[in-house]
Write a protein that holds these residues in place. Sequence first.
Motif, PDB file in Angstrom:
ATOM      1  N   UNK A 339      -6.444  61.543 -58.166  1.00 35.15           N
ATOM      2  CA  UNK A 339      -6.008  62.268 -59.367  1.00 35.15           C
ATOM      3  C   UNK A 339      -4.488  62.385 -59.395  1.00 35.15           C
ATOM      4  N   UNK A 340      -3.878  62.661 -58.234  1.00 35.11           N
ATOM      5  CA  UNK A 340      -2.424  62.757 -58.165  1.00 35.11           C
ATOM      6  C   UNK A 340      -1.764  61.413 -58.476  1.00 35.11           C
ATOM      7  N   UNK A 341      -2.342  60.332 -57.953  1.00 36.92           N
ATOM      8  CA  UNK A 341      -1.808  58.990 -58.243  1.00 36.92           C
ATOM      9  C   UNK A 341      -1.905  58.693 -59.740  1.00 36.92           C
ATOM     10  N   UNK A 342      -3.016  59.085 -60.359  1.00 37.11           N
ATOM     11  CA  UNK A 342      -3.186  58.876 -61.802  1.00 37.11           C
ATOM     12  C   UNK A 342      -2.134  59.645 -62.587  1.00 37.11           C
ATOM     13  N   UNK A 343      -1.903  60.901 -62.198  1.00 39.12           N
ATOM     14  CA  UNK A 343      -0.896  61.721 -62.886  1.00 39.12           C
ATOM     15  C   UNK A 343       0.498  61.134 -62.698  1.00 39.12           C
ATOM     16  N   UNK A 344       0.795  60.629 -61.481  1.00 42.56           N
ATOM     17  CA  UNK A 344       2.089  59.979 -61.243  1.00 42.56           C
ATOM     18  C   UNK A 344       2.248  58.754 -62.126  1.00 42.56           C
ATOM     19  N   UNK A 502       6.962  46.929 -59.738  1.00 42.98           N
ATOM     20  CA  UNK A 502       6.643  48.230 -59.152  1.00 42.98           C
ATOM     21  C   UNK A 502       6.521  48.143 -57.646  1.00 42.98           C
ATOM     22  N   UNK A 503       5.911  47.074 -57.141  1.00 40.93           N
ATOM     23  CA  UNK A 503       5.752  46.908 -55.696  1.00 40.93           C
ATOM     24  C   UNK A 503       7.092  46.886 -54.977  1.00 40.93           C
ATOM     25  N   UNK A 504       8.091  46.264 -55.581  1.00 43.77           N
ATOM     26  CA  UNK A 504       9.391  46.118 -54.921  1.00 43.77           C
ATOM     27  C   UNK A 504      10.218  47.390 -55.016  1.00 43.77           C
ATOM     28  N   UNK A 505      10.196  48.057 -56.169  1.00 50.05           N
ATOM     29  CA  UNK A 505      11.154  49.140 -56.416  1.00 50.05           C
ATOM     30  C   UNK A 505      10.593  50.554 -56.315  1.00 50.05           C
ATOM     31  N   UNK A 506       9.294  50.714 -56.215  1.00 49.24           N
ATOM     32  CA  UNK A 506       8.743  52.077 -56.238  1.00 49.24           C
ATOM     33  C   UNK A 506       9.198  52.874 -55.008  1.00 49.24           C
ATOM     34  N   UNK A 507       9.435  54.171 -55.179  1.00 43.83           N
ATOM     35  CA  UNK A 507       9.744  55.026 -54.034  1.00 43.83           C
ATOM     36  C   UNK A 507       8.586  55.030 -53.033  1.00 43.83           C
ATOM     37  N   UNK A 508       8.901  55.222 -51.778  1.00 37.07           N
ATOM     38  CA  UNK A 508       7.905  55.133 -50.711  1.00 37.07           C
ATOM     39  C   UNK A 508       6.783  56.149 -50.889  1.00 37.07           C
ATOM     40  N   UNK A 512       1.249  54.066 -57.857  1.00 41.34           N
ATOM     41  CA  UNK A 512       0.731  53.952 -59.219  1.00 41.34           C
ATOM     42  C   UNK A 512      -0.676  53.363 -59.135  1.00 41.34           C
ATOM     43  N   UNK A 513      -1.400  53.424 -60.227  1.00 47.96           N
ATOM     44  CA  UNK A 513      -2.757  52.875 -60.247  1.00 47.96           C
ATOM     45  C   UNK A 513      -2.754  51.375 -59.971  1.00 47.96           C
ATOM     46  N   UNK A 514      -1.769  50.665 -60.527  1.00 45.62           N
ATOM     47  CA  UNK A 514      -1.683  49.220 -60.311  1.00 45.62           C
ATOM     48  C   UNK A 514      -1.446  48.909 -58.833  1.00 45.62           C
ATOM     49  N   UNK A 515      -0.529  49.634 -58.212  1.00 48.88           N
ATOM     50  CA  UNK A 515      -0.231  49.418 -56.797  1.00 48.88           C
ATOM     51  C   UNK A 515      -1.436  49.784 -55.935  1.00 48.88           C
ATOM     52  N   UNK A 516      -2.106  50.872 -56.260  1.00 43.64           N
ATOM     53  CA  UNK A 516      -3.270  51.301 -55.479  1.00 43.64           C
ATOM     54  C   UNK A 516      -4.381  50.269 -55.546  1.00 43.64           C
ATOM     55  N   UNK A 531     -12.089  51.560 -59.422  1.00 37.95           N
ATOM     56  CA  UNK A 531     -11.826  52.782 -60.180  1.00 37.95           C
ATOM     57  C   UNK A 531     -10.394  52.832 -60.710  1.00 37.95           C
ATOM     58  N   UNK A 532      -9.340  52.587 -59.885  1.00 37.79           N
ATOM     59  CA  UNK A 532      -7.996  52.526 -60.483  1.00 37.79           C
ATOM     60  C   UNK A 532      -7.875  51.417 -61.521  1.00 37.79           C
ATOM     61  N   UNK A 533      -8.598  50.317 -61.317  1.00 39.63           N
ATOM     62  CA  UNK A 533      -8.564  49.219 -62.290  1.00 39.63           C
ATOM     63  C   UNK A 533      -9.162  49.651 -63.625  1.00 39.63           C
ATOM     64  N   UNK A 534     -10.284  50.368 -63.577  1.00 37.46           N
ATOM     65  CA  UNK A 534     -10.922  50.831 -64.815  1.00 37.46           C
ATOM     66  C   UNK A 534     -10.057  51.849 -65.545  1.00 37.46           C
ATOM     67  N   UNK A 535      -9.346  52.698 -64.796  1.00 38.14           N
ATOM     68  CA  UNK A 535      -8.435  53.650 -65.428  1.00 38.14           C
ATOM     69  C   UNK A 535      -7.361  52.901 -66.221  1.00 38.14           C
ATOM     70  N   UNK A 536      -6.820  51.839 -65.622  1.00 38.75           N
ATOM     71  CA  UNK A 536      -5.795  51.036 -66.304  1.00 38.75           C
ATOM     72  C   UNK A 536      -6.380  50.383 -67.557  1.00 38.75           C
ATOM     73  N   UNK A 537      -7.576  49.821 -67.423  1.00 34.59           N
ATOM     74  CA  UNK A 537      -8.195  49.086 -68.529  1.00 34.59           C
ATOM     75  C   UNK A 537      -8.462  49.992 -69.731  1.00 34.59           C
TER      76      UNK A 537
END
Length: 554
Positions: A339-344, A502-508, A512-516, A531-537
């Motif tokens: 849920x936190x990753x989704x909100x981020x 996002x993979x290269x520049x995201x803070x440690x 994000x849902x895509x990265x997860x 599940x993260x894929x379906x949220x994106x879709x």
Amino acid sequence: MQQGGNKNEAFSLKTRVKRLKRDSNRWSVFTLAIVFFLALPILFIGVELISGPGETWGHIVEYLLPEYIWNSLYLVFFCSILVLIFGVSSAWFVSRFDFMFRKQMEWLLILPLAIPSYIVGYAYAGIFDYGGSMDLLFRQLGLEFIRIDIMNKAGLAFVLSISLFPYVYVSARAFFLNQANNLLEASKMLGVSELKTFFKLMLPLARPAIVAGLVLVLMEVLNDYGAAKYYGVNTFTTGIFRSWFSLEEPQTAVYLSALLIIFIFALILFEKWQVRKVKFTSSKANSTQIQRKQPKGGLQWLIFSVVLLPIVLGFILPVAQLVYWAVITASTVFDMEFIMISLQSFAIAISSALITVFFALLLIYFSKWSTLSSIKNISRIGVLGYAIPGAVIAIGIMIPTLALDKWLIHMLAKVGIDSGLIINGTLIALLYAYAVRFLAVAYNPIDSTALKVDNSIPDSSKVLGVGNLKTFFKIEFPLIKTGVFSAVILVFIDVMKELPLTLILKPYHIDTLAVKAFEYASDEMVMEASIPSLFIIFTAMIPVIFLNKLLIKK
């Protein structure tokens, strides 16, 4: 007294002309500053080329670069064929024929755009793998499972094509819907068959629109990292990641990025060249919308099947596979961390969308308020970032931000302040990168809406002595708010789907849902990636449906 009045009017007019000229120069300077700011990543890549390649460049040129070039050309060639087959045939059938469920299929054909290519790749890998959906289905039917190996170049080309063909479908369909019906009628009166009319008349006329969509597809193909990495296919983008992170040679990554930029701009120049060669015209005064034909019997079923096929392959099958996995893994994946990753993800996407739209508005209106004719063309340089792969933009941002951080750390150390990285590896760099990458996505809908505003409306305000900024907020912004809203939505979805940058520049500490989803798949936990894929879709489906509303003729 009359003479004195004329002198005062002349003086007032001269003062106003000077003020207008001064304001114009100011807006021109602001426009150039924004363009320079947004073009910095590409400029730094060019500057970095001067320092020469890294130590492994010779090894890469001899052993790896031919593979990068061959695989990229392979994907470009076969993706071109597949997206043209799926996109053009579907566009022509829904435009020319009236068959069962045609209206529903018109918007279903756009939905594959809602699924990022790497997620389609994960789904198909699960469908055709041992123990996957096809294996289970064959067992239920008592049949022997014949495994199809999709984890190769051919499989990757199929996955990219089936998820990207709507770019060609949308552009071709828009052309076919607006094409003159009298041309088809003239062809019919001459006794030319429907098939020959399509290939000899309609297809050549639609070529500019088709090629424009195809170029977008090929830019996305060359930008892909997630699917190529998962399928084990070495391309320019995977080579850039390997050079930067595995070999730890930024200079080598820069040289690969430069080659990829040349490749991309060759595609853009090709599109511009072929459009200039086209001399076909159509009289709007004598044109009517294409009248759809009613196919009968077997022909209707054939058309229905041809149009349904890309919908099933590009949307229904991948989503069904993801839903199946989601049911199995929901208890282990859907937790407070998710849920936190989704909100981020939502927070980053909406912040990026607002910032990008803000820059688009500045470019459009600063160049509009300038009286220099060349400023409008120069402002469009700022939107070229969409043509540059995300990995290349990320490299172009990391180089200067790392150098700036080193300088800031050194300067702060002199006054006794011990600091870490200030810009690199922070949200500042990531949001800036999104603005560079997706400015064109925001610029185009706003600009097209602004062009529909009658210039006499803001001009009347200025004659009354009201400044540009006040005129914009009081008069122009309410008239273009639909375009601004569309731009915010489109950028929001593109940021949600973006992976390489996002993979290269995201803070440690931020995901994000895509990265997860990518991390799950890379760790051989592809079921958990559902599940993260379906949220994106399902988030991306909103603007895709909105796009279809804009295309449907009332």
